[in-house]
Every structure is written in C-alpha cells, then in structure tokens.
Design a protein around this motif. Structure first.
Motif, mmCIF file in Angstrom:
data_model
loop_
_atom_site.group_PDB
_atom_site.id
_atom_site.type_symbol
_atom_site.label_atom_id
_atom_site.label_comp_id
_atom_site.label_asym_id
_atom_site.label_seq_id
_atom_site.Cartn_x
_atom_site.Cartn_y
_atom_site.Cartn_z
ATOM 1 N N PRO A 1 0.650 -1.313 -0.042
ATOM 2 C CA PRO A 1 0.084 0.366 -0.247
ATOM 3 C C PRO A 1 0.859 1.116 0.369
ATOM 4 O O PRO A 1 1.778 1.041 0.369
ATOM 5 C CB PRO A 1 -0.875 -0.046 1.204
ATOM 6 C CG PRO A 1 0.201 -1.079 2.072
ATOM 7 C CD PRO A 1 0.593 -2.158 1.021
ATOM 8 N N ARG A 2 0.174 1.898 -0.843
ATOM 9 C CA ARG A 2 0.808 3.326 -0.931
ATOM 10 C C ARG A 2 0.603 3.959 0.864
ATOM 11 O O ARG A 2 -0.702 4.419 1.386
ATOM 12 C CB ARG A 2 0.158 4.306 -2.421
ATOM 13 C CG ARG A 2 1.098 5.799 -2.025
ATOM 14 C CD ARG A 2 0.435 6.692 -3.093
ATOM 15 N NE ARG A 2 1.432 7.714 -3.444
ATOM 16 C CZ ARG A 2 2.226 8.592 -3.890
ATOM 17 N NH1 ARG A 2 3.016 7.489 -4.723
ATOM 18 N NH2 ARG A 2 2.903 9.597 -4.016
ATOM 19 N N THR A 3 1.705 4.776 1.665
ATOM 20 C CA THR A 3 1.507 4.254 2.787
ATOM 21 C C THR A 3 2.289 6.491 3.436
ATOM 22 O O THR A 3 2.677 6.685 3.167
ATOM 23 C CB THR A 3 1.937 3.630 3.831
ATOM 24 O OG1 THR A 3 1.438 2.089 3.453
ATOM 25 C CG2 THR A 3 2.195 3.618 5.626
ATOM 26 N N GLN B 1 4.523 0.733 -0.087
ATOM 27 C CA GLN B 1 4.621 1.064 -2.067
ATOM 28 C C GLN B 1 6.101 1.489 -1.902
ATOM 29 O O GLN B 1 6.226 2.818 -1.975
ATOM 30 C CB GLN B 1 3.462 1.389 -2.477
ATOM 31 C CG GLN B 1 4.013 1.547 -4.321
ATOM 32 C CD GLN B 1 2.823 2.280 -4.481
ATOM 33 O OE1 GLN B 1 2.813 3.078 -5.323
ATOM 34 N NE2 GLN B 1 0.985 1.444 -4.939
ATOM 35 N N ARG C 1 -3.406 9.743 -2.987
ATOM 36 C CA ARG C 1 -4.146 8.611 -3.156
ATOM 37 C C ARG C 1 -3.570 7.842 -2.150
ATOM 38 O O ARG C 1 -2.953 6.772 -2.219
ATOM 39 C CB ARG C 1 -3.829 8.588 -4.632
ATOM 40 C CG ARG C 1 -4.618 9.206 -5.834
ATOM 41 C CD ARG C 1 -4.581 8.458 -7.116
ATOM 42 N NE ARG C 1 -5.413 9.766 -8.231
ATOM 43 C CZ ARG C 1 -6.701 9.443 -8.008
ATOM 44 N NH1 ARG C 1 -7.768 8.774 -7.427
ATOM 45 N NH2 ARG C 1 -7.224 10.380 -8.730
ATOM 46 N N GLU D 1 -3.858 4.974 -0.298
ATOM 47 C CA GLU D 1 -3.794 3.655 1.322
ATOM 48 C C GLU D 1 -4.123 3.306 2.133
ATOM 49 O O GLU D 1 -5.087 2.823 2.620
ATOM 50 C CB GLU D 1 -3.512 2.387 -0.081
ATOM 51 C CG GLU D 1 -3.737 3.383 -1.497
ATOM 52 C CD GLU D 1 -2.480 1.390 -2.589
ATOM 53 O OE1 GLU D 1 -3.315 0.798 -3.330
ATOM 54 O OE2 GLU D 1 -1.405 1.698 -2.499
ATOM 55 N N ARG D 2 -3.152 3.544 2.889
ATOM 56 C CA ARG D 2 -3.161 3.668 3.908
ATOM 57 C C ARG D 2 -2.395 4.379 4.867
ATOM 58 O O ARG D 2 -1.641 5.335 4.629
ATOM 59 C CB ARG D 2 -2.090 1.600 4.723
ATOM 60 C CG ARG D 2 -1.836 1.909 5.851
ATOM 61 C CD ARG D 2 -1.209 -0.152 5.821
ATOM 62 N NE ARG D 2 0.132 0.323 5.439
ATOM 63 C CZ ARG D 2 1.064 -0.191 5.482
ATOM 64 N NH1 ARG D 2 0.700 -1.155 6.286
ATOM 65 N NH2 ARG D 2 2.286 -0.717 4.836
ATOM 66 N N ILE E 1 -8.826 8.601 2.851
ATOM 67 C CA ILE E 1 -7.909 6.999 3.132
ATOM 68 C C ILE E 1 -8.836 5.991 4.092
ATOM 69 O O ILE E 1 -9.393 6.501 4.966
ATOM 70 C CB ILE E 1 -6.951 8.003 3.818
ATOM 71 C CG1 ILE E 1 -6.054 8.207 2.842
ATOM 72 C CG2 ILE E 1 -5.777 6.269 4.926
ATOM 73 C CD1 ILE E 1 -4.717 9.528 3.578
ATOM 74 N N ARG E 2 -8.250 4.789 3.722
ATOM 75 C CA ARG E 2 -9.613 4.239 4.629
ATOM 76 C C ARG E 2 -9.078 3.127 5.475
ATOM 77 O O ARG E 2 -9.552 2.423 6.217
ATOM 78 C CB ARG E 2 -10.735 3.558 3.187
ATOM 79 C CG ARG E 2 -11.115 4.193 2.217
ATOM 80 C CD ARG E 2 -12.527 4.885 3.249
ATOM 81 N NE ARG E 2 -13.378 5.609 2.176
ATOM 82 C CZ ARG E 2 -12.813 7.453 2.397
ATOM 83 N NH1 ARG E 2 -12.407 7.796 3.050
ATOM 84 N NH2 ARG E 2 -13.921 7.711 1.512
ATOM 85 N N THR E 3 -8.161 2.836 5.252
ATOM 86 C CA THR E 3 -7.363 1.817 6.061
ATOM 87 C C THR E 3 -6.484 2.798 6.757
ATOM 88 O O THR E 3 -5.740 3.456 5.685
ATOM 89 C CB THR E 3 -6.161 1.277 5.440
ATOM 90 O OG1 THR E 3 -7.224 0.367 4.338
ATOM 91 C CG2 THR E 3 -5.320 -0.118 6.281
#
Length: 337
Positions: free
Chosen positions: A8-10, A37, A98, A100-101, A121-123
C-alpha cells in the motif's frame, strides 16, 4: 515485465512534536516503509520535529509533509491546519496523493481520522487504546498504552510496531549522519583537542535548563584536563554560548568552540565526532545516542529514559539544582575510562 508492487501507498503521522520524539520513532518508520509501496513512506509531522534535517536523506522516506496545527507561541500565528476548518483543509491537501493507508503513531487519533476521511484514506491503523478508537480505526491488533514510570513515547511506538507486524522486537533508536554535514563538521572541529565533549546547552522549557553557571564549571573542568569542549545549541542559545565562553579562563578558551549557527544536520554530525554529549534533556543528547555517542542527560527528578541503556546515561537527583558539575564530570570520566 517487472512485478507489480502491491504494497500500500502509505502515509505515517507522528503525533509527538519534538526532535527527540522523531529520533525514537525513526527505526519504526523505516520498518513501516519496508512494507509500503516502493519501500517508502510519506511522513506527516509537525515542523518542530525538523524531520527533513534529521531523516530527510533516508532512502525509505519519500517526502515530509508538514502538519502545521500548533505553531510555537513565539511565532504568534494560527497554524494553517488549526481548528476543524484547518483539518478539513489538510485532508483536501492530502487527497491528490492517493494514499491507501495511514499509520498513526498517536494516542489521540481523532483529528487524524477526520483528515483521512476527507483525503479518501480508508485503512487507518492506530493504537486502539480506547473503545472509541477501536470503533473508528480499521480493525487490527490493538495495544494498551504504556503507563509505567518511564517516558512513554518510545514504549508505545515499540508496542504498536510489534503488534502491527512491522517488526518482531524492540529496536534501539538509530539515525544516520548526512555525509555533507559530516564533512563540514570534521573541518570545523579539527583543531579542538580530543577527547571532545559536546555540551548540549539548549532547553525547550525553563525547568529543563541546568544553568549557565553549571555549564561554565563543567566546561572549565574538562578543558583543564586537556579535553576539547563544543558548546552546542541553536540560534536561541547564541548569547548563552558566548556568555559561557567568556567566563572560561582565557588561556583555556582555545580548547572550546561554539556551534549555534549550524543546521540540525550539522549538530547531528558534530555529536557523532564527540566522545560524549552532556547536557539538558533536549534533542542534541538524543541525536548523540542515536549515532552511537555516549549521552549524559542532566535530567533531575523526571521520568527516566529507557530506550537505549547502552548510550543514554541519566544524571538524576531530587532537584535539578542538586546535580553539580563535579558530579557530572566524575560520572562522565568514570564511564568513559
């Protein structure tokens, strides 16, 4: 064709806002990056952490994003990200990236959760120390915050990193020295006698300040032995450093230098060249320990530091004023041999 990187892009947010706090977290940030990522993270931190100077050169750090919520009082301004409107604005600024985490090294994640919702961001991984956090955060292994006698920041970061599987055991804080800063400091400090002792004379709060007189006496004792002394601080300590230097016996002043005009990276490089770093509970002594230099913290009656027993040595008494320069000198020389 190369394999697709599915990590994930963090983004990682650090709640604590001191330079020492960042040092304590640095190795855990690296561990998060290894599972993100491109092997990198984006770090969200307060400008007061000086993250670009301390870890900006690390290959695992994609970028530092300033979270400008609580400027120093001396700045006399409202932070760009202060208040609900500022948090909403910050979320909008993050949205194009964007992520992701989000990984939250924070015991108060409410504001960050609001930012994440706005940024898409959902995570959202966090401590989960309370029932409300467990309701709002992404379900994952939770921790209970450290409530023992020592300073909690490193303890909580360690428990969280292990629970999330970023590492399998505690990691002693370490940072690397920027090569350009090291070259500058090697040249600047070349004429000082060895062994060299850096005296961290700065303090973020008055109750942490050991005092001008104590630093004068300690520096005088060390240079009388033929050792070198570096008076280390930031621009705010320029006058203090000059006052200390002026009170040292003139014949011995050539063994003393001041460094209050350098960057934070320069300070890190300077303490890496010293045999010891002695002083107030400030970022400089944390830098020293993290680059492998013995750090002696004049701490007084405050919670102990337990993150690096090999390199961090606490000098404590019932009151800060009860710690004498003679006692500090004896402790340093006894340990260093």
């Amino acid at each position: 064709m190369s394999a697709v990187d599915t990590r994930p892009r963090t983004a990682v947010q650090l709640q604590l806002n001191g330079m020492g706090d960042l040092v304590w977290h640095a190795q855990y940030l690296r561990c998060v990056a290894e599972q993100s990522q491109g092997g990198q993270i984006s770090l969200i931190a307060a400008p007061t952490t000086m993250a670009r100077e301390i870890i900006g050169h690390e290959p695992w750090l994609r970028e530092v994003i300033d979270f400008d919520r609580r400027p120093r009082k001396s700045e006399r301004r409202r932070g760009r990200h202060s208040g609900l409107d500022g948090l909403w604005r910050f979320g909008a600024e993050l949205a194009p990236k964007r992520f992701e985490r989000m990984v939250l090294f924070s015991d108060h994640p409410g504001r960050a959760i609001m930012v994440c919702w706005r940024a898409g961001i959902r995570t959202i991984l966090g401590f989960g120390d309370t029932w409300l956090q467990r309701l709002l955060l992404t379900k994952s292994p939770w921790i209970q915050r450290y409530r023992g006698p020592a300073v909690a920041g490193y303890k909580d970061a360690t428990a969280f990193a292990i629970a999330q599987g970023f590492c399998s055991a505690p990691i002693v804080p370490r940072i690397s020295v920027r090569p350009d800063a090291l070259a500058r400091m090697q040249q600047r400090l070349a004429t000082l006698p060895r062994p060299l002792h850096a005296l961290a004379i700065g303090a973020s709060e008055p109750y942490k300040q050991w005092g001008e007189g104590n630093f004068v006496e300690l520096a005088s004792r060390l240079v009388a032995r033929g050792h070198g002394v570096l008076l280390l601080g930031g621009p705010a300590e320029k006058a203090l450093a000059q006052d200390i230097l002026a009170r040292i016996e003139p014949a011995l002043r050539e063994r003393v230098a001041t460094l209050t005009d350098g960057s934070v990276a320069d300070s890190i490089a300077a303490v890496s060249l010293a045999r010891s770093c002695i002083g107030n509970d400030t970022g400089a002594v944390q830098f020293a320990a993290a680059v492998g230099t013995r750090a002696f913290v004049v701490l007084g009656p405050r919670p102990p530091l337990e993150h690096d027993p090999e390199h961090v040595h606490m000098l404590q008494a019932a009151r800060l004023v009860d710690i004498s320069a003679a006692d500090v000198e004896a402790s340093v020389l006894a340990l260093l041999g």
